[in-house]
Design a protein around this motif. Structure first.
Motif, mmCIF file in Angstrom:
data_model
loop_
_atom_site.group_PDB
_atom_site.id
_atom_site.type_symbol
_atom_site.label_atom_id
_atom_site.label_comp_id
_atom_site.label_asym_id
_atom_site.label_seq_id
_atom_site.Cartn_x
_atom_site.Cartn_y
_atom_site.Cartn_z
ATOM 1 N N LYS A 134 0.825 -1.228 0.000
ATOM 2 C CA LYS A 134 0.000 0.000 0.000
ATOM 3 C C LYS A 134 0.851 1.266 0.000
ATOM 4 O O LYS A 134 0.375 2.338 -0.329
ATOM 5 C CB LYS A 134 -0.898 0.015 1.234
ATOM 6 N N ASP A 158 3.872 -9.917 0.025
ATOM 7 C CA ASP A 158 2.544 -9.914 -0.608
ATOM 8 C C ASP A 158 2.729 -9.767 -2.120
ATOM 9 O O ASP A 158 2.576 -8.666 -2.673
ATOM 10 C CB ASP A 158 1.724 -8.722 -0.096
ATOM 11 N N GLU A 161 -0.100 -8.184 -4.725
ATOM 12 C CA GLU A 161 -0.231 -6.721 -4.728
ATOM 13 C C GLU A 161 1.015 -6.065 -5.337
ATOM 14 O O GLU A 161 0.910 -5.051 -6.024
ATOM 15 C CB GLU A 161 -0.427 -6.201 -3.291
ATOM 16 N N GLU A 164 0.753 -6.390 -9.029
ATOM 17 C CA GLU A 164 -0.260 -5.472 -9.559
ATOM 18 C C GLU A 164 0.326 -4.063 -9.696
ATOM 19 O O GLU A 164 0.176 -3.409 -10.729
ATOM 20 C CB GLU A 164 -1.445 -5.460 -8.590
#
Ligand SMILES: Cc1ncc(COP(=O)(O)O)c(C=O)c1O
Length: 419
Positions: A134, A158, A161, A164
């Motif tokens: 994030k 992760d 993510e 992405e």
């Protein structure tokens, strides 16, 4: 009479923990075979195939690629050199930026500077200590070219993510798997998820060759560029009859020896069972320490963690004694236990004072100062605790000593409060 060993009480454990790494007759025979062959390197004995390494190097690379599940594996004399080659091979250009976590071994970031590119630090998660997907967008600029997720202590990042984020901005991913050979993310081995992955075989690692490293990839272009970087930048032309000594790109002497490759072959055949042993020992610790309010070990359900190091978060408010006092008291009981890992990298003079040539031709701005990655700083200063000896040949009895020492310190914490 005080009970804690730190105040003169009897120690929970008198004997040192078992020695690591494990060197059996397999490794000894492997080394002897190479010595008797007389070929300790054979990278340059003759042109053609030999540029790709000797018999043992190629056998090790083939077996490692098969184990990890990639088309190519390129052996190096360390993970640091494999990382440097990876930065070159994925196409980062000098002056461009590469996102890295601050809570990792120095080479994850210095490999970027070695190529005169700029490491940009992005904060980590406070449960698994890996890059927080994030936060990546906050540090991305139009100069960002790649990201290096580190599967710290053996727990995968992760990756969904991170992929992405990287796909959205056309960034390359170099997985730093130095501490995680055999670890899996949603059933995929780490090293197979990004554009390439690198591993370390330095002697404390889950499998070792003394010193050594490996780059794995499914991309032939990356594999070929990595082979050239390791081979002084010399062109590898398998059709050449006479070596032309053609310098194609800037390269280094990053080759692994046949001796190390032979040890690597022996160690690779035991990696899964060694990892299972680590999982068994650390599962025991997690189970036994679960009831201690203030100690929290996290492992995501969808990963295979291979426990290069066992770590947990320590809650000073719940336990009531500082992390430093707690670790000192457990160490006095005979258990190697440490508060924090490395100081967040950007707090070192290399970054604070930008002591590298790369910064001279960086057109962007990069800030290195206290506060840029607060989670990493807080983990390092107050929360994270690591125990590096939960590995074969240690036994459940050895783990029991760790549990007993931790419980003893907590049960007698009044002694520490009133010293
Ligand atoms: C995360 C990480 N990356 C890179 C390295 C560098 O490995 P080597 O010592 O093989 O160069 C290490 C070594 O400890 C590491 O832990």
């Amino acid at each position: 009479m005080k009970k804690l060993a730190v105040f003169g009480g009897s120690k929970t454990r008198e004997n040192p923990f078992p020695k690591y790494p494990i060197i059996t007759q397999d490794e000894k025979n492997a080394v002897l075979e190479v010595l008797e062959s007389g070929n300790l390197s054979t990278f340059i004995a003759s042109p053609g195939e030999q540029f790709l390494g000797g018999k043992k190097i190629r056998e090790f690379e083939n077996k490692f690629a098969k184990y990890i599940g990639t088309k190519f594996a390129v052996a190096f004399n360390s993970a640091t050199s494999a990382l440097h080659a990876a930065v070159v091979a994925v196409g980062v250009r000098p002056g461009e930026e590469v996102i890295v976590p601050p809570y990792t071994f120095t080479s994850t970031a210095t490999c970027v500077l070695m190529h005169n590119a700029i490491p940009v630090f992005s904060d980590i998660k406070n449960d698994i200590y890996c890059l927080d997907p994030k936060k990546l967008e906050n540090v991305r600029t139009n100069l960002t070219r790649a990201v290096i997720p580190v599967h710290l202590f053996g727990h995968p990042c992760d990756m969904d993510e991170i992929i992405e984020f990287a796909s959205k901005h056309d960034l390359k991913i170099i997985e730093d798997c130095a501490q995680a050979p055999g670890a899996e993310y949603k059933g995929k081995k780490v090293g197979t998820i990004g554009d390439c992955g690198i591993f370390s075989f330095q002697e404390t690692k889950n499998m070792m060759t003394g010193e050594g490293g490996m780059l794995v990839t499914n991309d032939e272009g990356i594999a070929k560029a990595a082979q050239m970087v390791r081979n002084h930048g010399e062109m590898i032309n398998l059709a050449e009859k006479i070596r032309s000594y053609r310098s194609e790109i800037l390269g280094w002497g990053y080759r692994m020896t046949e001796l190390e490759a032979a040890i690597g072959i022996a160690q690779l055949s035991k990696l899964d069972s060694y990892n299972e042993h680590r999982i068994k020992l650390t599962s025991y610790l997690t189970e036994k320490l679960k009831s201690v309010d203030g100690i929290k070990h996290t492992k995501y359900d969808f990963v295979k963690h291979v426990y290069y190091v066992y770590s947990f978060s320590y809650d000073v408010k719940k336990i009531g004694i500082t992390r430093e006092k707690f670790c000192e008291a457990v160490r006095a009981e005979g258990i190697p236990i440490y508060g924090g890992y490395v100081k967040p990298l950007y707090l070192n003079p290399l970054y604070l004072e930008k002591r590298a040539f790369a910064y001279k031709h960086h057109s962007g701005t990069v800030k290195y100062e206290k506060g840029i990655c607060p989670v990493a700083e807080s983990l390092h200063e107050n929360e994270l605790i690591m125990i590096p000896i939960c590995r074969p040949p240690a036994t459940i009895d050895d783990m029991e000593d760790i549990v007993n020492a931790i419980r003893k310190v907590i049960e007698n914490k009044d002694e520490l409060l009133h010293e």
